[in-house]
Design an enzyme around this catalytic site. Structure first.
Site, PDB file in Angstrom:
ATOM      1  CG  HIS A  57      -2.095   1.135   1.152  1.00 32.85           C
ATOM      2  ND1 HIS A  57      -3.450   0.958   0.903  1.00 32.85           N
ATOM      3  CD2 HIS A  57      -1.794   2.396   1.268  1.00 32.85           C
ATOM      4  CE1 HIS A  57      -3.980   2.205   0.873  1.00 32.85           C
ATOM      5  NE2 HIS A  57      -3.072   2.970   0.819  1.00 32.85           N
ATOM      6  CG  HIS A  59      -1.080   6.776  -1.779  1.00 33.99           C
ATOM      7  ND1 HIS A  59      -2.366   6.842  -2.374  1.00 33.99           N
ATOM      8  CD2 HIS A  59      -1.327   6.305  -0.606  1.00 33.99           C
ATOM      9  CE1 HIS A  59      -3.297   6.479  -1.727  1.00 33.99           C
ATOM     10  NE2 HIS A  59      -2.686   6.012  -0.489  1.00 33.99           N
ATOM     11  CD  GLN A 152      -6.019  10.843  -2.472  1.00 30.47           C
ATOM     12  OE1 GLN A 152      -5.157  10.441  -3.233  1.00 30.47           O
ATOM     13  NE2 GLN A 152      -6.129  11.107  -1.200  1.00 30.47           N
ATOM     14  CG  HIS A 210      -7.559   4.236   0.620  1.00 29.72           C
ATOM     15  ND1 HIS A 210      -7.176   3.617  -0.750  1.00 29.72           N
ATOM     16  CD2 HIS A 210      -6.610   4.796   1.137  1.00 29.72           C
ATOM     17  CE1 HIS A 210      -5.723   4.034  -0.866  1.00 29.72           C
ATOM     18  NE2 HIS A 210      -5.569   4.667   0.389  1.00 29.72           N
ATOM     19  CD  GLU A 213      -7.025   6.289   5.464  1.00 26.81           C
ATOM     20  OE1 GLU A 213      -7.520   6.105   4.364  1.00 26.81           O
ATOM     21  OE2 GLU A 213      -5.959   6.696   5.962  1.00 26.81           O
ATOM     22  CG  ASP A 309      -1.347   5.208   3.243  1.00 26.75           C
ATOM     23  OD1 ASP A 309      -1.447   5.300   2.168  1.00 26.75           O
ATOM     24  OD2 ASP A 309      -1.966   5.691   4.121  1.00 26.75           O
TER      25      ASP A 309
HETATM   26 ZN   LIG Z   1      -3.593   5.064   1.052  1.00 22.57          ZN
END
Ligand SMILES: [Zn+2]
Length: 430
Positions: A57, A59, A152, A210, A213, A309
């Protein structure tokens, strides 16, 4: 005759004194006392040899953008999201590629050879997807990059996103993402889970969302994701990332939810560094820390892989590219401190995550790719404690990175002249 033999390795499962023989980029044998010759011999000297680290995971479109266009002053998720919103329209393909390649250099030096990265598809220009697809090809000789189409800002919040996500998949992005808790309503979130699982089923793709979260104990998208996984026959191909609401949920409800996840063979990807940093921000004290229920999941046989992340981006100013930092935080945050616990968390940054990504030929058995890392530590627990230097990073039998062992020189009367941190391993662990 082999191309390479690594002698006297300790393996993550505890076997010691192992030789690993490599021919044409593939592991040909793992056993003690291999007598054949080899073009190159590396003496591991009893140190831990592990398959490469895997980050399930990440970005990569945001990494190393810390400070652009300005610093996150409050350090909160909300200011991070606002900052990314300011930065996104100014992103260029060249700058994205440049930052991603720089990050991959760091990753390689840490023995991290496979990364699943979410790609924000909220800007319909899809410059992020274009850039990371190019990066995927550029780094393929040394790092396997798997991309997730990630809306996102929500799948249904803005017009054009559903179409942009489909276009990103058409371009070659290989995993379907989502963010149901960020849709306007619980109902929209559930609809997005269904629609995105349907796309994955139709295209034969994996799913990684996701999911919840949040610190909201009443968020219910994990159960929806598990249910849609079964409904669309996606068992074993779906991961839920973060799942932080499960920290705050009622125990009775979780006793129903965990079996649903196990039934769906749904994997979990907690991200301990960022979850510890960002969750519980609305609490005073006692303060929830928002890491999902890792020990309970492992007990249920749910596959858990730990991710980073973020590294130095608008949401998180820390991060090193070292998956052992992630495991180190997980040990503390989950109170998983036993020998077996630490071994399980070492698996969570190696084999478990490889399974989530569906990596082929991953492992230290005969027939696997000759990809491995020699660490300056003697077992997985020590590796997590020390987060030691990567003495050698090997891909397909060739060394692609190396770091000298950390040895300090002491100038003290009557004390040893050298300190090797790996030499402090508890004797009982040998
Ligand atoms: Zn993430």
């Amino acid at each position: 005759m082999f191309d390479l033999i690594i002698r006297n390795a300790t393996l993550p499962d505890g076997r010691t004194g192992q030789d690993i023989a490599v021919r044409e980029g593939t592991i040909a044998a793992v056993e003690p006392g291999i007598t054949a010759d080899a073009g190159e011999v590396i003496d591991a000297g009893g140190l831990l040899v592990t398959p490469p680290f895997v980050d399930p995971h990440f970005h990569m479109d945001a990494t190393l953008s810390l400070g652009l266009p300005r610093m996150n002053r409050s350090g909160t998720l909300l200011e991070g999201i606002a900052l990314w919103g300011e930065l996104r329209p100014t992103l260029t393909k060249e700058a994205l590629i440049d930052r991603a390649l720089r990050y991959c250099d760091l990753a390689i030096s840490k023995g991290l050879l496979a990364v699943r990265s979410h790609v924000d598809v909220s800007d319909p220009r899809l410059v992020t997807a274009e850039a990371l697809l190019e990066v995927r090809d550029l780094v393929a000789p040394y790092l396997q990059l798997q991309l997730v189409a990630f809306p996102q800002d929500g799948y249904y919040r803005e017009p054009g996103i559903t179409e942009a996500l489909t276009r990103a998949l058409d371009m070659g992005v290989e995993v379907v993402g989502g963010i149901p808790h960020f849709e306007r309503t619980m109902e929209d979130g559930a609809r997005s889970v269904e629609a995105l699982c349907r796309i994955a089923a139709d295209r034969g793709l994996r799913v990684d969302m996701h999911c919840d979260e949040t610190d909201d104990p009443l968020s219910r998208h994990v159960e929806t994701l598990a249910a849609q996984t079964v409904r669309f026959g996606l068992q074993g191909r779906v991961a839920g990332s973060h799942l932080t609401s499960m920290h705050s949920m009622d125990n009775y409800y979780v006793s129903k939810l965990l079996p649903l996840m196990a039934e769906a063979q749904m994997a979990a990807i907690p991200n301990p560094l960022i979850n510890m940093m960002l969750q519980g921000r609305h609490d005073t004290y006692p303060k929830r820390r928002g890491l999902t229920r890792i020990p309970q999941m492992l007990e249920m046989g749910i596959n858990v892989g730990l991710g980073q992340d973020c590294v130095m981006d608008p949401w998180y100013s820390m991060g090193t590219g070292d998956l052992l930092d992630v495991a180190h935080m997980a040990v503390h945050a989950t109170q998983m401190g036993s020998i077996d616990d630490k071994r399980a968390l070492f698996d969570a940054v190696t084999v478990n995550s490889a399974r989530i990504m569906g990596l082929e030929g991953y492992g230290l058995e005969s027939g696997c790719h000759a990809d491995m890392v020699i660490l300056q530590a003697t077992d997985p627990g020590e590796a997590i404690r020390l987060r030691p230097n990567r003495i050698k990073v090997i891909r397909r039998g060739k060394t692609i990175a190396e770091t000298a062992p950390e040895v300090s020189t002491l100038m003290l009367d009557g004390r040893p002249g050298k300190v090797d941190p790996a030499a402090y391993a508890p004797k009982a662990a040998q």
